[in-house]
Design an enzyme around this catalytic site. Structure first.
Site, PDB file in Angstrom:
ATOM      1  N   ASN A  82       2.576   5.102  49.139  1.00 32.77           N
ATOM      2  CA  ASN A  82       2.367   6.525  48.854  1.00 32.77           C
ATOM      3  C   ASN A  82       2.253   6.698  47.331  1.00 32.77           C
ATOM      4  O   ASN A  82       3.237   6.516  46.618  1.00 32.77           O
ATOM      5  CB  ASN A  82       3.551   7.308  49.425  1.00 32.77           C
ATOM      6  N   CYS A 141       2.824  15.702  46.120  1.00 30.24           N
ATOM      7  CA  CYS A 141       1.796  15.098  47.002  1.00 30.24           C
ATOM      8  C   CYS A 141       0.579  15.996  47.173  1.00 30.24           C
ATOM      9  O   CYS A 141      -0.512  15.513  47.447  1.00 30.24           O
ATOM     10  CB  CYS A 141       2.386  14.777  48.362  1.00 30.24           C
ATOM     11  N   HIS A 153      -3.500  12.764  52.756  1.00 28.39           N
ATOM     12  CA  HIS A 153      -2.541  12.194  51.800  1.00 28.39           C
ATOM     13  C   HIS A 153      -1.849  11.015  52.483  1.00 28.39           C
ATOM     14  O   HIS A 153      -1.430  11.111  53.637  1.00 28.39           O
ATOM     15  CB  HIS A 153      -1.532  13.266  51.398  1.00 28.39           C
TER      16      HIS A 153
HETATM   17  N1  ACO Z   1      14.727  -0.670  55.364  1.00 30.96           N
HETATM   18  C1  ACO Z   1      15.581  -0.807  56.385  1.00 30.96           C
HETATM   19  N2  ACO Z   1      16.271   0.211  56.899  1.00 30.96           N
HETATM   20  C2  ACO Z   1      16.094   1.417  56.346  1.00 30.96           C
HETATM   21  C3  ACO Z   1      15.207   1.636  55.277  1.00 30.96           C
HETATM   22  C4  ACO Z   1      14.519   0.527  54.791  1.00 30.96           C
HETATM   23  N3  ACO Z   1      13.668   0.624  53.773  1.00 30.96           N
HETATM   24  N4  ACO Z   1      15.242   2.946  54.966  1.00 30.96           N
HETATM   25  C5  ACO Z   1      16.094   3.551  55.787  1.00 30.96           C
HETATM   26  N5  ACO Z   1      16.615   2.629  56.641  1.00 30.96           N
HETATM   27  C6  ACO Z   1      17.592   2.822  57.713  1.00 30.96           C
HETATM   28  C7  ACO Z   1      18.482   4.018  57.475  1.00 30.96           C
HETATM   29  O1  ACO Z   1      19.582   3.670  56.668  1.00 30.96           O
HETATM   30  C8  ACO Z   1      18.870   4.383  58.876  1.00 30.96           C
HETATM   31  O2  ACO Z   1      19.893   3.508  59.298  1.00 30.96           O
HETATM   32  P1  ACO Z   1      21.094   4.025  60.272  1.00 30.96           P
HETATM   33  O3  ACO Z   1      20.404   4.479  61.521  1.00 30.96           O
HETATM   34  O4  ACO Z   1      21.929   2.821  60.417  1.00 30.96           O
HETATM   35  O5  ACO Z   1      21.723   5.153  59.518  1.00 30.96           O
HETATM   36  C9  ACO Z   1      17.627   4.049  59.702  1.00 30.96           C
HETATM   37  O6  ACO Z   1      16.870   3.120  58.902  1.00 30.96           O
HETATM   38  C10 ACO Z   1      16.751   5.233  60.023  1.00 30.96           C
HETATM   39  O7  ACO Z   1      16.554   6.002  58.820  1.00 30.96           O
HETATM   40  P2  ACO Z   1      15.594   7.246  58.782  1.00 30.96           P
HETATM   41  O8  ACO Z   1      15.605   7.821  57.409  1.00 30.96           O
HETATM   42  O9  ACO Z   1      15.954   8.143  59.915  1.00 30.96           O
HETATM   43  O10 ACO Z   1      14.191   6.518  59.062  1.00 30.96           O
HETATM   44  P3  ACO Z   1      12.823   7.155  59.471  1.00 30.96           P
HETATM   45  O11 ACO Z   1      12.355   6.584  60.733  1.00 30.96           O
HETATM   46  O12 ACO Z   1      12.834   8.653  59.341  1.00 30.96           O
HETATM   47  O13 ACO Z   1      11.851   6.581  58.347  1.00 30.96           O
HETATM   48  C11 ACO Z   1      10.725   7.357  56.397  1.00 30.96           C
HETATM   49  C12 ACO Z   1      12.056   6.921  56.992  1.00 30.96           C
HETATM   50  C13 ACO Z   1       9.771   6.192  56.460  1.00 30.96           C
HETATM   51  C14 ACO Z   1      10.981   7.715  54.948  1.00 30.96           C
HETATM   52  C15 ACO Z   1      10.137   8.556  57.173  1.00 30.96           C
HETATM   53  O14 ACO Z   1      11.150   9.494  57.447  1.00 30.96           O
HETATM   54  C16 ACO Z   1       9.001   9.223  56.473  1.00 30.96           C
HETATM   55  O15 ACO Z   1       7.977   8.634  56.215  1.00 30.96           O
HETATM   56  N6  ACO Z   1       9.119  10.526  56.180  1.00 30.96           N
HETATM   57  C17 ACO Z   1       8.054  11.279  55.548  1.00 30.96           C
HETATM   58  C18 ACO Z   1       7.837  10.869  54.119  1.00 30.96           C
HETATM   59  C19 ACO Z   1       6.813  11.782  53.469  1.00 30.96           C
HETATM   60  O16 ACO Z   1       5.854  12.204  54.065  1.00 30.96           O
HETATM   61  N7  ACO Z   1       7.042  12.167  52.239  1.00 30.96           N
HETATM   62  C20 ACO Z   1       6.172  13.166  51.658  1.00 30.96           C
HETATM   63  C21 ACO Z   1       5.492  12.721  50.532  1.00 30.96           C
HETATM   64  S1  ACO Z   1       6.514  12.194  49.237  1.00 30.96           S
HETATM   65  C22 ACO Z   1       6.442  13.435  48.018  1.00 30.96           C
HETATM   66  O17 ACO Z   1       6.008  14.524  48.214  1.00 30.96           O
HETATM   67  C23 ACO Z   1       7.050  13.101  46.729  1.00 30.96           C
END
Ligand code: ACO
Length: 352
Positions: free
Chosen positions: A309, A116, A279
């Site tokens: 993203n 990223c 980003h």
């Molecule tokens: N649809 C429905 N439910 C989902 C999905 C989905 N797509 N994805 C995860 N869930 C569920 C999980 O299974 C979990 O269920 P549970 O509570 O029953 O176990 C629940 O939702 C919560 O999951 P989390 O992973 O804790 O969800 P979170 O609120 O953290 O959101 C996300 C996930 C959107 C990925 C977030 O953490 C995020 O954006 N993180 C940062 C991402 C980022 O900045 N990446 C950097 C760049 S990428 C790179 O460098 C390659």
């Protein structure tokens, strides 16, 4: 010493729009969940077998080159950033060079692997080359074809719903006006959590960091070394993995920190920023950063809603759209910032 300025900018996104509703046909997810957690409404996916990260990069590059008032033959150095390279090696830089039809010049092509923050790392490298007078037309491209390598089953939903395909490009040229162009770049990394946002396989690790058994390596590895084992395929270990909450929590600290570092080094404050182009990782991260810096909605550009993203492509695509829509004007102080896998992060200040 010169300053380097962005003389031309372009972007390309594939035509195919993939909505959240479409993704919910392949996995247990919903438009509501994706929008609420990430702000993403849709993303673009490239046509498989017809486009690659390097061909998309070339399309964005052609626009940037034309807008810079040069021809592809004038490019004297190429920097190509991606995490979804066409091949394991060679990197996409030479493939994009070939796609642009500029192999005769045999100019250098450098591949950047900082995910990223790839565009920020590339910008900093390009800036050093232009500053010293070594190159006069550096082509810097961020391009990604994520759709080819994601797990679209429910198991992969935490990762696959956030990514999209596309490319962004800039041409950097020297200017003698030292109040214009790239004012500073700041780069950081910390490998402590390298595996928390990663695509481990294929790789040469042989289980060294994470244990041999997990990956199904052969008993006698000496002359049977392999990058990909059947177990990796059977156990879905060939997809990216992400500990989303750790990434999120670290990102909201590092983004403001590295932006402030850049501002401080130039004797500027966040109120001086005309446009922050972060980003596009998650709209909630961008909103958090905006709040921490005390910026208004007019001072931040987001387009994650449309594209998801796009990793190394996200900053140049967003910057290009901000410029095309008149939101970045001559004389504006533009701040770029990114955080991602590695972890790596960085920022840049540009006087447009
Ligand atoms: N649809 C429905 N439910 C989902 C999905 C989905 N797509 N994805 C995860 N869930 C569920 C999980 O299974 C979990 O269920 P549970 O509570 O029953 O176990 C629940 O939702 C919560 O999951 P989390 O992973 O804790 O969800 P979170 O609120 O953290 O959101 C996300 C996930 C959107 C990925 C977030 O953490 C995020 O954006 N993180 C940062 C991402 C980022 O900045 N990446 C950097 C760049 S990428 C790179 O460098 C390659």
């Amino acid at each position: 010493m010169f300053n380097s300025k962005i003389a031309g900018i372009g972007h390309y996104v594939p035509e195919r729009v993939v909505t959240n509703d479409e993704l919910s046909q392949y996995m247990d997810t919903s438009d509501e969940w994706i929008k609420e957690r990430t702000g993403i409404e849709e993303r673009r996916f490239a046509e498989k077998h017809e486009e690659t990260s390097s061909t998309m990069g070339a399309k964005a590059a052609r626009i940037a080159i034309e807008r810079a008032g040069i021809t592809p033959q004038d490019v004297d150095f190429i920097i190509f950033a991606t995490l979804s390279a066409d091949y394991y090696f060679p990197g996409g830089g030479v493939l994009m060079q070939r796609e642009l039809g500029i192999t005769d010049q045999e100019v250098g092509a450098l591949d950047i692997r900082n995910q990223c923050s790839g565009f920020l790392y590339g910008l900093s490298v390009a800036d050093q080359f232009v500053k010293t007078g070594m190159y006069k037309n550096v082509l810097l491209v961020g391009a990604e074809m994520h759709s080819m390598g994601l797990d679209f089953s429910t198991k992969g939903r935490g990762v696959s719903v956030i990514f999209g395909d596309g490319a962004g490009a800039v041409v950097l040229q020297p200017t003698e006006d030292n109040t214009q162009g790239v004012l500073t770049t700041k780069l950081h990394s910390n490998g402590t959590h390298a595996e928390e946002l990663a695509m481990i396989n294929p790789g040469s690790h042989g289980g060294y960091h994470l244990g041999k058994e997990k990956f199904g390596y052969p008993e006698d590895p000496t002359f049977k070394s392999i990058f990909v084992t059947q177990k990796m395929i059977d156990d879905d270990l060939i997809y990216p993995n992400m500990t989303g909450q750790l990434v999120f929590k670290t990102a909201v600290v590092k983004f403001p920190e590295v932006i402030k570092e850049a501002l401080d080094s130039c004797g500027l404050q966040s109120s001086d920023i005309d446009m922050l182009v972060p980003h596009q990782a998650n709209l909630r991260i961008a909103q958090f950063v905006q709040k921490r810096l005390g910026l208004s909605d007019d001072q931040v550009f987001n387009n994650i809603q449309k594209y998801g993203n796009t990793t190394a492509a996200s900053v140049p695509i967003a910057l290009c759209e901000a410029w095309e829509s008149g939101k970045v004007k001559e004389g504006d102080l533009v701040c770029l910032a990114a955080f991602g896998s590695g972890f790596t992060w960085g920022s840049a200040l540009i006087r447009w």
